[in-house]
Scaffold this motif. Sequence first.
Motif, PDB file in Angstrom:
ATOM      1  N   ASP A 712     -15.034  -4.559 -10.338  1.00 37.84           N
ATOM      2  CA  ASP A 712     -15.265  -5.950 -10.717  1.00 37.84           C
ATOM      3  C   ASP A 712     -14.132  -6.776 -10.130  1.00 37.84           C
ATOM      4  OD1 ASP A 712     -17.401  -5.043 -12.105  1.00 37.84           O
ATOM      5  OD2 ASP A 712     -16.569  -5.394 -14.102  1.00 37.84           O
ATOM      6  N   ILE A 713     -14.501  -7.772  -9.289  1.00 39.57           N
ATOM      7  CA  ILE A 713     -13.498  -8.601  -8.636  1.00 39.57           C
ATOM      8  C   ILE A 713     -13.883 -10.066  -8.790  1.00 39.57           C
ATOM      9  CG2 ILE A 713     -12.880  -6.805  -6.977  1.00 39.57           C
ATOM     10  CD1 ILE A 713     -14.547  -8.271  -4.898  1.00 39.57           C
ATOM     11  N   LYS A 714     -12.932 -10.946  -8.560  1.00 33.96           N
ATOM     12  CA  LYS A 714     -13.199 -12.374  -8.602  1.00 33.96           C
ATOM     13  C   LYS A 714     -14.132 -12.754  -7.455  1.00 33.96           C
ATOM     14  CE  LYS A 714      -8.747 -13.449 -10.752  1.00 33.96           C
ATOM     15  NZ  LYS A 714      -7.450 -14.165 -10.598  1.00 33.96           N
ATOM     16  N   SER A 715     -14.976 -13.717  -7.708  1.00 34.16           N
ATOM     17  CA  SER A 715     -16.040 -14.045  -6.752  1.00 34.16           C
ATOM     18  C   SER A 715     -15.503 -14.512  -5.413  1.00 34.16           C
ATOM     19  CB  SER A 715     -16.950 -15.121  -7.352  1.00 34.16           C
ATOM     20  OG  SER A 715     -16.188 -16.286  -7.652  1.00 34.16           O
ATOM     21  N   GLU A 716     -14.385 -15.236  -5.402  1.00 35.66           N
ATOM     22  CA  GLU A 716     -13.881 -15.793  -4.158  1.00 35.66           C
ATOM     23  C   GLU A 716     -12.967 -14.830  -3.401  1.00 35.66           C
ATOM     24  OE1 GLU A 716     -11.017 -16.881  -7.470  1.00 35.66           O
ATOM     25  OE2 GLU A 716     -13.196 -16.794  -7.149  1.00 35.66           O
ATOM     26  N   ASP A 717     -12.651 -13.666  -3.987  1.00 33.41           N
ATOM     27  CA  ASP A 717     -11.702 -12.746  -3.361  1.00 33.41           C
ATOM     28  C   ASP A 717     -12.407 -11.780  -2.417  1.00 33.41           C
ATOM     29  OD1 ASP A 717      -9.690 -13.928  -4.733  1.00 33.41           O
ATOM     30  OD2 ASP A 717      -9.388 -12.308  -6.178  1.00 33.41           O
ATOM     31  N   LEU A 718     -11.631 -11.308  -1.434  1.00 30.78           N
ATOM     32  CA  LEU A 718     -12.077 -10.249  -0.543  1.00 30.78           C
ATOM     33  C   LEU A 718     -11.427  -8.939  -0.986  1.00 30.78           C
ATOM     34  CD1 LEU A 718     -11.686 -12.060   2.902  1.00 30.78           C
ATOM     35  CD2 LEU A 718     -13.690 -11.999   1.400  1.00 30.78           C
ATOM     36  N   LEU A 719     -12.151  -7.859  -0.863  1.00 26.15           N
ATOM     37  CA  LEU A 719     -11.656  -6.542  -1.293  1.00 26.15           C
ATOM     38  C   LEU A 719     -11.702  -5.572  -0.128  1.00 26.15           C
ATOM     39  CD1 LEU A 719     -10.820  -4.424  -3.457  1.00 26.15           C
ATOM     40  CD2 LEU A 719     -13.262  -4.056  -3.870  1.00 26.15           C
ATOM     41  N   ALA A 720     -10.618  -4.865   0.075  1.00 22.06           N
ATOM     42  CA  ALA A 720     -10.560  -3.777   1.058  1.00 22.06           C
ATOM     43  C   ALA A 720     -10.056  -2.529   0.334  1.00 22.06           C
ATOM     44  CB  ALA A 720      -9.652  -4.128   2.224  1.00 22.06           C
ATOM     45  N   VAL A 721     -10.763  -1.414   0.453  1.00 24.52           N
ATOM     46  CA  VAL A 721     -10.380  -0.153  -0.160  1.00 24.52           C
ATOM     47  C   VAL A 721      -9.987   0.808   0.955  1.00 24.52           C
ATOM     48  CG1 VAL A 721     -11.069   1.759  -1.619  1.00 24.52           C
ATOM     49  CG2 VAL A 721     -11.924  -0.545  -2.107  1.00 24.52           C
ATOM     50  N   VAL A 722      -8.721   1.174   0.992  1.00 23.59           N
ATOM     51  CA  VAL A 722      -8.219   2.117   1.988  1.00 23.59           C
ATOM     52  C   VAL A 722      -8.419   3.532   1.460  1.00 23.59           C
ATOM     53  CG1 VAL A 722      -6.234   2.795   3.383  1.00 23.59           C
ATOM     54  CG2 VAL A 722      -6.510   0.401   2.683  1.00 23.59           C
ATOM     55  N   VAL A 723      -8.983   4.400   2.281  1.00 29.17           N
ATOM     56  CA  VAL A 723      -9.264   5.786   1.903  1.00 29.17           C
ATOM     57  C   VAL A 723      -8.553   6.710   2.877  1.00 29.17           C
ATOM     58  CG1 VAL A 723     -11.046   7.514   1.482  1.00 29.17           C
ATOM     59  CG2 VAL A 723     -11.528   5.091   1.033  1.00 29.17           C
ATOM     60  N   GLU A 724      -7.778   7.655   2.324  1.00 30.66           N
ATOM     61  CA  GLU A 724      -7.103   8.656   3.145  1.00 30.66           C
ATOM     62  C   GLU A 724      -7.392  10.040   2.591  1.00 30.66           C
ATOM     63  OE1 GLU A 724      -3.185   6.195   4.810  1.00 30.66           O
ATOM     64  OE2 GLU A 724      -2.940   7.973   3.547  1.00 30.66           O
ATOM     65  N   GLU A 725      -8.068  10.864   3.384  1.00 32.86           N
ATOM     66  CA  GLU A 725      -8.259  12.279   3.027  1.00 32.86           C
ATOM     67  C   GLU A 725      -7.078  13.061   3.592  1.00 32.86           C
ATOM     68  OE1 GLU A 725     -11.976  13.829   4.271  1.00 32.86           O
ATOM     69  OE2 GLU A 725     -13.164  12.206   3.382  1.00 32.86           O
ATOM     70  N   ARG A 726      -6.354  13.744   2.696  1.00 38.59           N
ATOM     71  CA  ARG A 726      -5.132  14.439   3.093  1.00 38.59           C
ATOM     72  C   ARG A 726      -5.349  15.937   2.996  1.00 38.59           C
ATOM     73  NH1 ARG A 726      -0.448  10.508   0.371  1.00 38.59           N
ATOM     74  NH2 ARG A 726      -1.179   8.603   1.425  1.00 38.59           N
ATOM     75  N   ILE A 727      -5.217  16.605   4.147  1.00 43.44           N
ATOM     76  CA  ILE A 727      -5.533  18.022   4.268  1.00 43.44           C
ATOM     77  C   ILE A 727      -4.289  18.757   4.762  1.00 43.44           C
ATOM     78  CG2 ILE A 727      -7.159  19.678   5.296  1.00 43.44           C
ATOM     79  CD1 ILE A 727      -8.854  17.136   6.065  1.00 43.44           C
ATOM     80  N   PRO A 728      -3.856  19.815   4.082  1.00 44.20           N
ATOM     81  CA  PRO A 728      -2.689  20.571   4.567  1.00 44.20           C
ATOM     82  C   PRO A 728      -2.971  21.199   5.925  1.00 44.20           C
ATOM     83  CG  PRO A 728      -3.202  21.133   2.284  1.00 44.20           C
ATOM     84  CD  PRO A 728      -4.349  20.336   2.797  1.00 44.20           C
ATOM     85  N   GLY A 729      -1.944  21.240   6.757  1.00 42.14           N
ATOM     86  CA  GLY A 729      -2.076  21.865   8.062  1.00 42.14           C
ATOM     87  C   GLY A 729      -2.331  20.861   9.169  1.00 42.14           C
ATOM     88  N   LEU A 730      -2.250  21.337  10.397  1.00 39.52           N
ATOM     89  CA  LEU A 730      -2.402  20.505  11.581  1.00 39.52           C
ATOM     90  C   LEU A 730      -3.382  21.164  12.550  1.00 39.52           C
ATOM     91  CD1 LEU A 730       1.408  19.865  12.170  1.00 39.52           C
ATOM     92  CD2 LEU A 730      -0.240  18.112  11.458  1.00 39.52           C
ATOM     93  N   PRO A 731      -4.030  20.392  13.412  1.00 37.82           N
ATOM     94  CA  PRO A 731      -4.815  20.992  14.497  1.00 37.82           C
ATOM     95  C   PRO A 731      -3.874  21.566  15.556  1.00 37.82           C
ATOM     96  CG  PRO A 731      -4.863  18.600  14.646  1.00 37.82           C
ATOM     97  CD  PRO A 731      -4.129  18.928  13.390  1.00 37.82           C
ATOM     98  N   THR A 732      -3.469  22.804  15.338  1.00 38.29           N
ATOM     99  CA  THR A 732      -2.410  23.390  16.173  1.00 38.29           C
ATOM    100  C   THR A 732      -2.824  23.520  17.635  1.00 38.29           C
ATOM    101  OG1 THR A 732      -3.201  25.583  15.495  1.00 38.29           O
ATOM    102  CG2 THR A 732      -1.390  24.629  14.236  1.00 38.29           C
ATOM    103  N   HIS A 733      -4.127  23.582  17.901  1.00 37.81           N
ATOM    104  CA  HIS A 733      -4.544  23.730  19.291  1.00 37.81           C
ATOM    105  C   HIS A 733      -4.286  22.462  20.109  1.00 37.81           C
ATOM    106  CE1 HIS A 733      -7.942  21.881  17.199  1.00 37.81           C
ATOM    107  NE2 HIS A 733      -8.347  21.404  18.368  1.00 37.81           N
ATOM    108  N   LEU A 734      -4.010  21.349  19.429  1.00 36.76           N
ATOM    109  CA  LEU A 734      -3.682  20.113  20.138  1.00 36.76           C
ATOM    110  C   LEU A 734      -2.183  19.959  20.393  1.00 36.76           C
ATOM    111  CD1 LEU A 734      -5.998  17.610  18.219  1.00 36.76           C
ATOM    112  CD2 LEU A 734      -6.495  18.869  20.324  1.00 36.76           C
ATOM    113  N   LEU A 735      -1.386  20.847  19.800  1.00 35.19           N
ATOM    114  CA  LEU A 735       0.062  20.740  19.923  1.00 35.19           C
ATOM    115  C   LEU A 735       0.553  21.447  21.183  1.00 35.19           C
ATOM    116  CD1 LEU A 735       1.030  21.459  16.212  1.00 35.19           C
ATOM    117  CD2 LEU A 735       1.175  19.261  17.388  1.00 35.19           C
ATOM    118  N   PRO A 736       1.655  20.978  21.751  1.00 39.24           N
ATOM    119  CA  PRO A 736       2.232  21.690  22.893  1.00 39.24           C
ATOM    120  C   PRO A 736       2.789  23.034  22.448  1.00 39.24           C
ATOM    121  CG  PRO A 736       3.652  19.886  22.210  1.00 39.24           C
ATOM    122  CD  PRO A 736       2.372  19.739  21.436  1.00 39.24           C
ATOM    123  N   PRO A 737       2.910  23.992  23.361  1.00 40.60           N
ATOM    124  CA  PRO A 737       3.424  25.319  22.974  1.00 40.60           C
ATOM    125  C   PRO A 737       4.902  25.264  22.624  1.00 40.60           C
ATOM    126  CG  PRO A 737       3.137  25.175  25.356  1.00 40.60           C
ATOM    127  CD  PRO A 737       2.552  23.916  24.791  1.00 40.60           C
TER     128      PRO A 737
END
Length: 758
Positions: A712-737
């Motif tokens: 529920d928000i005020k009628s004249e306001d704009l709302l932005a919802v930031v979503v971040e999915e946080r997963i342990p680990g990295l895509p190691t195949h993209l990393l340099p050796p």
Amino acid sequence: MLTAGLPAAPARALGLAAFAAVCIALALAWLARPHDTPASPPAAIDTTRMQRHMANLAASTRPIATDANAAARDYIVNQLRGMGLQASVQRTTVQKSTVQYWGGTHYTVGVVHNVVARLSGSAPDRAKRPALLLATHYDSGKTTLGAARSALPAAALLETARALSAGQAPRNDIVMLFADGEEVGALGAQGFAERHPLARQVGLALRFDSMGSGGPLMLLDASNAGGSVLNALPDAAPGVEGSSLLAGLYRLRPETPRVGPLGRLGAPALLFANTGKPFDGERTLDTLERLETGLPARLGDAMLGLARHYGDADLARGAHGARAWFTVPGLGRVQHSAILCWTLAALAALMLVRGYQQALARSEETVAPLVQGFFGVALVLLAARMALWEQREEVAALTRLSDSGPALAYTIVGGCLFVAGLYLMRRFMGAAPVFLGTMAWLLVALVLALLIAPETAYLLAWPLTAALGAWMVLPRISHLAARVLVLAAGLLPALLLLVPALGETWTALAPRGVYLPSLAIAVLLACFASLFLLLPVGRYVAAAMLLACAGCLALPTQAARPAPIETPALAPDRLVYFKDMNSWRAYWLAPPDPLDSWSKNLFPHLAKPSIHVDVFGWHSPRQWFSVAPREDAIAYPEGYLLRMPRPRKEGGPRQVEFTLRSKNRAPHIELWAAGTKPLASTVNGRALGNKETIWSMSVYGMEDTLLRFTFDIKSEDLLAVVVEERIPGLPTHLLPPGAPKRMPGTGMTISSDVLRFY
């Protein structure tokens, strides 16, 4: 008769023979009876097995809802079932809200998996007797292996369960809780307290945690505990240390363990933790290699002793008022109700009023000297406060030294200067006004302690009452030796309580950067030296102070060195792979620390970290930032806007609705609202908040569950919802050796999106 000529046997000989026959018969009967085999000694803690448990549990970080967390849970369940115990996993969803210090509200919803086992008691009426709860947790933070914080108490609880199940069962049922989600707000303990059927049967909860890799076990909290519980503690675990003063001060620190939701069970709850060899802020130092050698044995023995003692005790549900507990040198552990301190404060106030009346009656002048003494002491206290403020950098430097000698010398010299200031005032105002003014300000401090933290007020209540009692008795005694004895008796409680408190607060808190309590206690101790003003011993006091200062200056000291800064054997991987739906790109991110030779390959041609406004906004922190290859196997958050209506009447609120699902089955989802303050919010029909506030939320363990949000928000306001999915680990195949070896389970992948409502 044929026997007529034979002599008769003497009666005495016949009696001895009969007695001997009876003795022989009894001896033969005793030898012939089946003898009971001697009772085997009670099972003890196996520290070797504890080490194996810790090695398995602390092999990786174990945040809530991760694969490593599930592996640790399975290990605990298998160990308990291997002992013959019925272990179950309580899966429940927990919700809580926290008001942030800047005024916003943070909501947390998480699915927790608690491991619960029950050992049946031996009492015939065990079903009617309250149960004993032994609780710890098995999860860890994202950048720590949690060796001492969770793996050690979990291993000790496993071996305590083994020892209890192998020997004579205690009279009470014993419930063992391995809680999940402790690191994200004690969600597991809350889920047990609110949802588990055994929670209503608990008569005493013992919770075990850790604040360091060594040191003795300390009692850090005694929520709802009465005298019967605390009186039994020295017999149950003789090595347990601590005081209610130190416990109250520890609670001021954010990383200190808490009784938390277990304090809402309607039963006493005790919290135990070791505090030696403290961790760093993120607890990256909490590793197996850093554990003090004897710590597992000490914790295991104390836990088993507590379980056996309270497992046989008559427990009772219900809450008791705050209590003070402390150790008096020569007397041992003392505990009493905090209400007693109110009684002592009232007695001290009456004696102080009577003291002012007597001083006024004996004075031939006006009330001016008494008023001058009251405000003169205030000026001395203010001067001490200003001097300590000016010396704050020097005092902070003392906390970083490995040797406590300079701090002791600083305290002695400062105390002597404070007492000299009191003697200077005595020269102009008299002894009684200065003493009574000092006692009046100590009484003010006592009342403040009673209002803020009554369990710590004992530190002033007993010394103040004794000092004023000595003042009341002193005029009735004329002999100097007797007056000195009365003065010594009045000063003794201050020495017995304040001096140990000064030492333990400095050694426990100063290395963590908290030295104000120690300075306050030192000033209080110096205030009680005003008792010397009442006797004509000024020249002896001056000589003693000069000798003490000279001794401090003449001590042969080596160059004081700061305590060495510890670094973990394996540092956590702080690299982040950030996949952003708004820019349709991916990035490598790292905190603004110096880059090693390998990390420079990820951030080439960068001289320093900076703020990236186009991706993270003006208020984002400085960080290393570079574009990364986009990994399409990592999905973006799946969000759908369901409703975004205009308000029915002008100026009225409108309700927006959307769904969110994680195709990545992310263990942690972070959300926050920008552009406006929501008036109310729900998730899957659960009400989150119903007032206007800065809104943020953490979601744990929902896997790919569909989440439906409304705002529920005020009628004249704009709302932005930031979503971040946080997963342990990295895509190691993209990393340099050649990546350096990092702490297992660290490094993070983030998939981000922004939902906008116009």
